[in-house]
Design a protein around this motif. Structure first.
Motif, PDB file in Angstrom:
ATOM      1  N   UNK A 228       0.839  -1.210   0.000  1.00 59.80           N
ATOM      2  CA  UNK A 228       0.000   0.000   0.000  1.00 59.80           C
ATOM      3  C   UNK A 228       0.871   1.256   0.000  1.00 59.80           C
ATOM      4  N   UNK A 229       1.934   1.228   0.807  1.00 62.84           N
ATOM      5  CA  UNK A 229       2.846   2.387   0.879  1.00 62.84           C
ATOM      6  C   UNK A 229       3.534   2.625  -0.474  1.00 62.84           C
ATOM      7  N   UNK A 230       3.954   1.527  -1.125  1.00 67.52           N
ATOM      8  CA  UNK A 230       4.616   1.645  -2.438  1.00 67.52           C
ATOM      9  C   UNK A 230       3.644   2.218  -3.473  1.00 67.52           C
ATOM     10  N   UNK A 231       2.392   1.721  -3.461  1.00 63.83           N
ATOM     11  CA  UNK A 231       1.377   2.228  -4.396  1.00 63.83           C
ATOM     12  C   UNK A 231       1.114   3.710  -4.158  1.00 63.83           C
ATOM     13  N   UNK A 232       0.987   4.085  -2.887  1.00 67.75           N
ATOM     14  CA  UNK A 232       0.748   5.501  -2.555  1.00 67.75           C
ATOM     15  C   UNK A 232       1.913   6.370  -3.017  1.00 67.75           C
ATOM     16  N   UNK A 233       3.142   5.870  -2.847  1.00 68.26           N
ATOM     17  CA  UNK A 233       4.339   6.604  -3.258  1.00 68.26           C
ATOM     18  C   UNK A 233       4.381   6.771  -4.775  1.00 68.26           C
ATOM     19  N   UNK A 234       4.031   5.691  -5.515  1.00 71.09           N
ATOM     20  CA  UNK A 234       4.007   5.754  -6.971  1.00 71.09           C
ATOM     21  C   UNK A 234       2.946   6.736  -7.470  1.00 71.09           C
ATOM     22  N   UNK A 235       1.777   6.727  -6.823  1.00 75.30           N
ATOM     23  CA  UNK A 235       0.700   7.677  -7.201  1.00 75.30           C
ATOM     24  C   UNK A 235       1.149   9.106  -6.952  1.00 75.30           C
ATOM     25  N   UNK A 236       1.819   9.320  -5.823  1.00 73.54           N
ATOM     26  CA  UNK A 236       2.301  10.659  -5.468  1.00 73.54           C
ATOM     27  C   UNK A 236       3.326  11.151  -6.497  1.00 73.54           C
ATOM     28  N   UNK A 237       4.253  10.245  -6.884  1.00 72.31           N
ATOM     29  CA  UNK A 237       5.280  10.611  -7.880  1.00 72.31           C
ATOM     30  C   UNK A 237       4.652  10.919  -9.231  1.00 72.31           C
ATOM     31  N   UNK A 238       3.634  10.092  -9.580  1.00 70.44           N
ATOM     32  CA  UNK A 238       2.968  10.295 -10.870  1.00 70.44           C
ATOM     33  C   UNK A 238       2.263  11.655 -10.904  1.00 70.44           C
ATOM     34  N   UNK A 239       1.568  11.984  -9.823  1.00 65.53           N
ATOM     35  CA  UNK A 239       0.869  13.278  -9.753  1.00 65.53           C
ATOM     36  C   UNK A 239       1.864  14.436  -9.829  1.00 65.53           C
ATOM     37  N   UNK A 240       2.999  14.258  -9.148  1.00 68.02           N
ATOM     38  CA  UNK A 240       4.029  15.285  -9.133  1.00 68.02           C
ATOM     39  C   UNK A 240       4.593  15.496 -10.524  1.00 68.02           C
TER      40      UNK A 240
END
Length: 246
Positions: A228-240
């Motif tokens: 879940x943490x990895x998915x959240x991090x990937x989503x955050x990077x993608x949005x950025x």
């Protein structure tokens, strides 16, 4: 305990009405090659049991019968104790009910072999049985876990509306009950009456299977959290990245 002695039964669980008595027979067999003299006494059952003898001599290969009379006094409830013959414990539970019953109750332990690993849940099935004419009535269910010395470890209550016979399951946390023998008791209480029942269970040490199950559960939960943490991090990077490209 005296060696080469076989006693049947090793557990007695009786339903009795107040101010009544009931006779039970305990069979003692000597499987050894010499005569054995066995002491007979009880604990925690004062005035509730009459023992035919305080000692027995059993010849090799002989089976003797000990007559025991259980006495229900004028108090309802669930009473536990032991009859001890030659160092062997016979676990006794007396479920004392009122004479005129509108309801009866029954509780059964569902754990395999009636054994509960220390710290695990006690699983039970409860039956509430109306007697005679149908009547919609709120009844109180009082649950208790106690040992055969009468020490109470858990109490719990609930109210249930009963019209027809009903069956349901209830689980109980056992915390860190010491290893040993216990009963789960149920008192069905309604205006003018009490209908108790009980069942035996044993708390045993956790098996390797239990420990492995706990470790596996922790590992699965840990992997899920990391995922879940990895998915959240990937989503955050993608949005950025999307924000920086606009």
């Amino acid at each position: 305990p005296v060696k080469n002695i076989v006693i049947v039964p090793r557990e007695i669980n009786l339903k009795m009405a107040i101010n009544t008595n009931k006779k039970e027979i305990i069979k003692i067999t000597n499987k050894g090659s010499t005569s054995k003299t066995l002491s007979v006494h009880q604990t925690n059952l004062d005035k509730m049991v009459i023992l035919g003898n305080t000692s027995l001599t059993v010849a090799p290969g002989e089976t003797k019968e000990l007559e025991v009379i259980f006495v229900a006094l004028n108090e309802t409830g669930i009473f536990t104790g032991k009859i001890i013959i030659g160092g062997y414990d016979i676990l006794v539970t007396l479920n004392i009910k009122t004479k005129l019953l509108l309801f009866d109750s029954n509780i059964v332990v569902l754990n395999r072999d009636y054994k509960v690993s220390q710290g695990s849940e006690l699983k039970t099935k409860v039956n509430l049985i109306p007697m005679g004419d149908k009547e919609r009535l709120d009844v109180t269910l009082n649950y208790v876990i106690k040992n055969y010395a009468g020490k109470v470890y858990l109490t719990q209550s609930e109210t249930v509306l009963v019209e027809d016979e009903v069956e349901f399951k209830r689980n109980f946390g056992t915390g860190m009950l010491p290893l040993g023998d216990y009963i789960i008791g149920l008192e069905l209480v309604y205006p003018g009456g009490v209908a108790p029942s009980s069942a035996h269970f044993e708390v045993v040490q956790r098996s390797l299977e239990d420990i492995f199950g706990i470790i596996l559960f922790i590992l699965v939960v840990g992997i899920l959290i990391i995922a879940i943490l990895i998915i959240m991090l990937l989503i955050k990077k993608r949005k950025k990245k999307e924000n920086s490209s606009t």
